[in-house]
Design an enzyme around this catalytic site. Structure first.
Site, PDB file in Angstrom:
ATOM      1  N   ASN A 150       0.840  -1.210   0.000  1.00  0.00           N
ATOM      2  CA  ASN A 150       0.000   0.000   0.000  1.00  0.00           C
ATOM      3  C   ASN A 150       0.871   1.254   0.000  1.00  0.00           C
ATOM      4  O   ASN A 150       0.605   2.220  -0.714  1.00  0.00           O
ATOM      5  CB  ASN A 150      -0.891   0.044   1.246  1.00  0.00           C
ATOM      6  CG  ASN A 150      -2.043  -0.941   1.187  1.00  0.00           C
ATOM      7  OD1 ASN A 150      -2.325  -1.513   0.127  1.00  0.00           O
ATOM      8  ND2 ASN A 150      -2.704  -1.143   2.317  1.00  0.00           N
ATOM      9  N   TYR A 176       0.602  -2.867  14.887  1.00  0.00           N
ATOM     10  CA  TYR A 176       0.359  -3.957  15.854  1.00  0.00           C
ATOM     11  C   TYR A 176      -0.928  -4.681  15.467  1.00  0.00           C
ATOM     12  O   TYR A 176      -2.018  -4.095  15.525  1.00  0.00           O
ATOM     13  CB  TYR A 176       0.251  -3.361  17.260  1.00  0.00           C
ATOM     14  CG  TYR A 176       0.002  -4.357  18.365  1.00  0.00           C
ATOM     15  CD1 TYR A 176       0.664  -5.572  18.400  1.00  0.00           C
ATOM     16  CD2 TYR A 176      -0.898  -4.065  19.387  1.00  0.00           C
ATOM     17  CE1 TYR A 176       0.440  -6.477  19.432  1.00  0.00           C
ATOM     18  CE2 TYR A 176      -1.129  -4.961  20.420  1.00  0.00           C
ATOM     19  CZ  TYR A 176      -0.458  -6.170  20.428  1.00  0.00           C
ATOM     20  OH  TYR A 176      -0.686  -7.064  21.449  1.00  0.00           O
ATOM     21  N   ARG A 226      -2.856  10.213  15.910  1.00  0.00           N
ATOM     22  CA  ARG A 226      -4.031  10.179  16.789  1.00  0.00           C
ATOM     23  C   ARG A 226      -5.311  10.216  15.965  1.00  0.00           C
ATOM     24  O   ARG A 226      -6.253  10.928  16.301  1.00  0.00           O
ATOM     25  CB  ARG A 226      -3.982  11.359  17.761  1.00  0.00           C
ATOM     26  CG  ARG A 226      -2.860  11.279  18.803  1.00  0.00           C
ATOM     27  CD  ARG A 226      -2.966  12.370  19.852  1.00  0.00           C
ATOM     28  NE  ARG A 226      -3.028  13.678  19.241  1.00  0.00           N
ATOM     29  CZ  ARG A 226      -1.979  14.352  18.787  1.00  0.00           C
ATOM     30  NH1 ARG A 226      -0.765  13.841  18.887  1.00  0.00           N
ATOM     31  NH2 ARG A 226      -2.133  15.536  18.229  1.00  0.00           N
ATOM     32  N   GLY A 227      -5.341   9.477  14.844  1.00  0.00           N
ATOM     33  CA  GLY A 227      -6.535   9.408  14.004  1.00  0.00           C
ATOM     34  C   GLY A 227      -7.010  10.791  13.591  1.00  0.00           C
ATOM     35  O   GLY A 227      -6.215  11.628  13.139  1.00  0.00           O
ATOM     36  N   ALA A 228      -8.306  11.048  13.772  1.00  0.00           N
ATOM     37  CA  ALA A 228      -8.891  12.321  13.349  1.00  0.00           C
ATOM     38  C   ALA A 228      -8.311  13.508  14.111  1.00  0.00           C
ATOM     39  O   ALA A 228      -8.425  14.662  13.676  1.00  0.00           O
ATOM     40  CB  ALA A 228     -10.396  12.274  13.547  1.00  0.00           C
ATOM     41  N   ALA A 245      -5.645   3.918   5.897  1.00  0.00           N
ATOM     42  CA  ALA A 245      -5.299   5.308   6.222  1.00  0.00           C
ATOM     43  C   ALA A 245      -3.881   5.409   6.790  1.00  0.00           C
ATOM     44  O   ALA A 245      -3.125   6.324   6.444  1.00  0.00           O
ATOM     45  CB  ALA A 245      -6.307   5.884   7.212  1.00  0.00           C
ATOM     46  N   ASP A 273      -1.321   3.420   6.283  1.00  0.00           N
ATOM     47  CA  ASP A 273      -0.328   3.198   5.231  1.00  0.00           C
ATOM     48  C   ASP A 273      -0.197   4.448   4.359  1.00  0.00           C
ATOM     49  O   ASP A 273       0.904   4.860   3.994  1.00  0.00           O
ATOM     50  CB  ASP A 273      -0.729   2.005   4.358  1.00  0.00           C
ATOM     51  CG  ASP A 273      -0.895   0.734   5.162  1.00  0.00           C
ATOM     52  OD1 ASP A 273      -0.228   0.598   6.202  1.00  0.00           O
ATOM     53  OD2 ASP A 273      -1.705  -0.119   4.760  1.00  0.00           O
TER      54      ASP A 273
HETATM   55  N1  LIG Z   1     -11.663  10.230  11.105  1.00  0.00           N
HETATM   56  C1  LIG Z   1     -10.584  10.742  10.497  1.00  0.00           C
HETATM   57  N2  LIG Z   1     -10.645  11.970   9.953  1.00  0.00           N
HETATM   58  C2  LIG Z   1      -9.572  12.515   9.336  1.00  0.00           C
HETATM   59  N3  LIG Z   1      -8.381  11.882   9.212  1.00  0.00           N
HETATM   60  C3  LIG Z   1      -8.262  10.661   9.758  1.00  0.00           C
HETATM   61  C4  LIG Z   1      -9.340  10.019  10.426  1.00  0.00           C
HETATM   62  N4  LIG Z   1      -8.914   8.801  10.840  1.00  0.00           N
HETATM   63  C5  LIG Z   1      -7.639   8.679  10.439  1.00  0.00           C
HETATM   64  N5  LIG Z   1      -7.234   9.801   9.795  1.00  0.00           N
HETATM   65  C6  LIG Z   1      -5.955  10.016   9.136  1.00  0.00           C
HETATM   66  O1  LIG Z   1      -5.328   8.758   8.954  1.00  0.00           O
HETATM   67  C7  LIG Z   1      -4.090   8.743   9.650  1.00  0.00           C
HETATM   68  C8  LIG Z   1      -3.844   7.375  10.212  1.00  0.00           C
HETATM   69  O2  LIG Z   1      -4.798   7.147  11.207  1.00  0.00           O
HETATM   70  P1  LIG Z   1      -4.725   5.869  12.103  1.00  0.00           P
HETATM   71  O3  LIG Z   1      -5.946   5.856  12.938  1.00  0.00           O
HETATM   72  O4  LIG Z   1      -3.412   5.803  12.763  1.00  0.00           O
HETATM   73  O5  LIG Z   1      -4.813   4.748  10.965  1.00  0.00           O
HETATM   74  P2  LIG Z   1      -4.505   3.198  11.011  1.00  0.00           P
HETATM   75  O6  LIG Z   1      -5.271   2.665  12.177  1.00  0.00           O
HETATM   76  O7  LIG Z   1      -5.040   2.746   9.673  1.00  0.00           O
HETATM   77  O8  LIG Z   1      -3.035   3.027  11.114  1.00  0.00           O
HETATM   78  C9  LIG Z   1      -4.198   9.835  10.674  1.00  0.00           C
HETATM   79  O9  LIG Z   1      -2.932  10.322  11.061  1.00  0.00           O
HETATM   80  C10 LIG Z   1      -5.003  10.869   9.921  1.00  0.00           C
HETATM   81  O10 LIG Z   1      -4.196  11.535   8.984  1.00  0.00           O
HETATM   82  O1  LIG Z   2      -1.294  -7.401   6.660  1.00  0.00           O
HETATM   83  C1  LIG Z   2      -2.182  -6.892   7.356  1.00  0.00           C
HETATM   84  O2  LIG Z   2      -2.462  -7.314   8.450  1.00  0.00           O
HETATM   85  C2  LIG Z   2      -2.925  -5.743   6.914  1.00  0.00           C
HETATM   86  O3  LIG Z   2      -3.614  -5.206   7.698  1.00  0.00           O
HETATM   87  C3  LIG Z   2      -2.844  -5.214   5.542  1.00  0.00           C
HETATM   88  C4  LIG Z   2      -3.791  -4.049   5.324  1.00  0.00           C
HETATM   89  O4  LIG Z   2      -4.201  -4.088   3.994  1.00  0.00           O
HETATM   90  C5  LIG Z   2      -3.188  -2.733   5.596  1.00  0.00           C
HETATM   91  O5  LIG Z   2      -2.151  -2.767   6.479  1.00  0.00           O
HETATM   92  C6  LIG Z   2      -4.214  -1.699   6.008  1.00  0.00           C
HETATM   93  O6  LIG Z   2      -3.924  -1.216   7.276  1.00  0.00           O
HETATM   94  P1  LIG Z   2      -4.229   0.239   7.865  1.00  0.00           P
HETATM   95  O7  LIG Z   2      -3.528   1.270   7.034  1.00  0.00           O
HETATM   96  O8  LIG Z   2      -3.690   0.213   9.258  1.00  0.00           O
HETATM   97  O9  LIG Z   2      -5.725   0.394   7.822  1.00  0.00           O
END
Ligand SMILES: Nc1ncnc2c1ncn2[C@@H]1O[C@H](COP(=O)(O)OP(=O)(O)O)[C@@H](O)[C@H]1O
Ligand SMILES: O=C(O)C(=O)C[C@H](O)[C@H](O)COP(=O)(O)O
Length: 383
Positions: A53, A193, A251-253, A296, A298
């Site tokens: 990704n 994780y 920290r997500g959003a 998100a 990645d």
């Molecule tokens: N609800 C949201 N609104 C806006 N941006 C978001 C939101 N959730 C995630 N993001 C974006 O995605 C990035 C990764 O979020 P994260 O929760 O760490 O994703 P993941 O669990 O897929 O690793 C954040 O740093 C932010 O840029």
């Molecule tokens: O190999 C795994 O376990 C995976 O989860 C592959 C997933 O396609 C991405 O890693 C998406 O992960 P996020 O960007 O955190 O939403």
């Protein structure tokens, strides 16, 4: 048992790409309609895999990328290689294994559980994730001359904690690639994780911390740092992980914070001797109408790495991470279509009010020919 088909000799391509991403990819199946895995009758096929990704998003953003992995000598392996190549990613170092299958996973929409005891049920917003990857071709990766050379063939090597959970050989490879030695590429690591992959072992979080300490640039979510290590906030994560020159806590959003040794800050790709003091920079995320949260993290890593390669400021790197993440969040699968660089640069340079006014909605899927259309969908009140 048939030998794994050899990859082309990698030595001739020493440092010939910007970023190498090493890890397993899988064919993914998402339900075609709403419902639990137990009930839905049909699925849409896609591709997934944290490292590919990142490679695809970086290639779309104009960087030379290579994906290093193994897939089966089967139709799903063909599909993965074709699909990832179609993003412009170099797949010449992907090996085909005639004896082991390509990994597959099924996933319903929603957020992934990163807590061992998730608070919400599968009828809420937590995704059901079912892996069929045990004994996969990629799980047979292990230290070796060819994979080592391929892994070192870029300016940056991007890895994730997922690989470490796949097998003893994969863990040994991760340990080798994260061992500090002069002249290695900048090593980037997304903790990723995955509780489900570490079940049956007790030391997943310790392994992830150990690997992170050997890397130059580390990404971790505040929620996963809490689940893995019991750390309560970004400052606590930095205190526990002082070794990486750059540490990004998401920290997500709510946004993200980067801690960087001062030398690793604005403009520098290569890092030098750590000083005690960190530069600490935070940036709020964009306002996004989320279609699907998968991918998100990645995409964020790809945006930050893109900014790093381009020598942008720490704040701009965070904003490019948020922009790429927004593209993934507004697409149903793992991968979104990133904004064009000219737009992304203009938005990344906005003042706080301008950034706050940006809002991204669905529609960032498709091909480059839709770029104009996509950009028109962004409510940019600053023009
Ligand atoms: N609800 C949201 N609104 C806006 N941006 C978001 C939101 N959730 C995630 N993001 C974006 O995605 C990035 C990764 O979020 P994260 O929760 O760490 O994703 P993941 O669990 O897929 O690793 C954040 O740093 C932010 O840029
Ligand atoms: O190999 C795994 O376990 C995976 O989860 C592959 C997933 O396609 C991405 O890693 C998406 O992960 P996020 O960007 O955190 O939403």
């Amino acid at each position: 048992m048939t030998a794994v088909a050899p990859a082309p000799p990698p030595d001739s391509r020493s440092r010939d790409v910007d970023v190498v991403c090493l890890g397993e990819s899988m064919v993914t199946f998402r339900p075609s309609g709403p419902g639990r895995l137990a009930d839905v009758p049909s699925f849409d096929r896609g591709i997934g895999g944290a490292e590919s990704n990142v490679a695809c998003a970086l290639a779309r953003a104009g960087h030379r990328t290579r994906w290093v992995s193994r897939v089966g000598a089967d139709g799903f392996g063909d599909h993965l290689v074709d699909a990832i190549s179609s993003y412009g990613v170099d797949t010449s170092a992907v090996r085909r294994d005639p004896d082991r299958p390509t990994g597959v996973y099924f996933r319903t929409p929603g957020e992934r559980a990163i807590d061992v005891s998730p608070r919400r049920g599968t009828d809420g917003h937590l995704a059901e994730v079912l892996y069929y990857r045990s004994g996969s071709a990629a799980s047979a990766m292990a230290p070796g001359k060819a994979v080592r050379a391929a892994a070192r063939s870029g300016r940056i090597l991007h890895l994730t904690g997922i690989t470490a959970a796949l097998s003893a050989g994969c863990l040994a490879l991760m340990r080798e690639l994260t061992t500090r030695h002069p002249g290695r590429p900048l090593v980037s690591f997304d903790v990723n994780y995955r509780v489900g992959l570490w079940q049956g072992t007790t030391n997943g979080p310790d392994v992830l911390a150990e690997l992170a300490r050997g890397c130059d640039l580390v990404f971790v979510g505040e929620d996963e740092a809490a689940a893995a290590w019991g750390l309560r906030d970004a400052a606590a994560v930095r205190a526990a992980l002082p070794e990486p020159e750059v540490l990004v806590v998401k920290r997500g959003a709510a946004g993200a914070t980067v801690y960087a040794r001062r030398e690793a800050g604005d403009g520098a790709l290569e890092t030098s001797t750590p000083r005690p003091a960190d530069a600490v920079v935070s940036a709020p995320a964009l306002r996004v109408d989320v279609v699907a949260p998968v991918g998100a993290g990645d995409a964020f890593a790809a945006g930050f790495l893109s900014g790093t390669l381009r020598g942008l400021t720490l704040h701009e790197r965070l904003r490019h991470g948020h922009l790429m993440a927004a593209a993934a969040l507004t697409a149903p699968g793992d991968l979104g279509e990133p904004p064009r660089r000219a737009h992304a640069d203009r938005w990344a340079a906005l003042d706080a009010d301008g950034w706050e006014r940006l809002r991204l909605g669905p529609g960032w899927t498709g091909c480059p020919a839709e770029a104009e259309d996509r950009s028109a969908r962004v409510e940019d009140h600053t023009a």
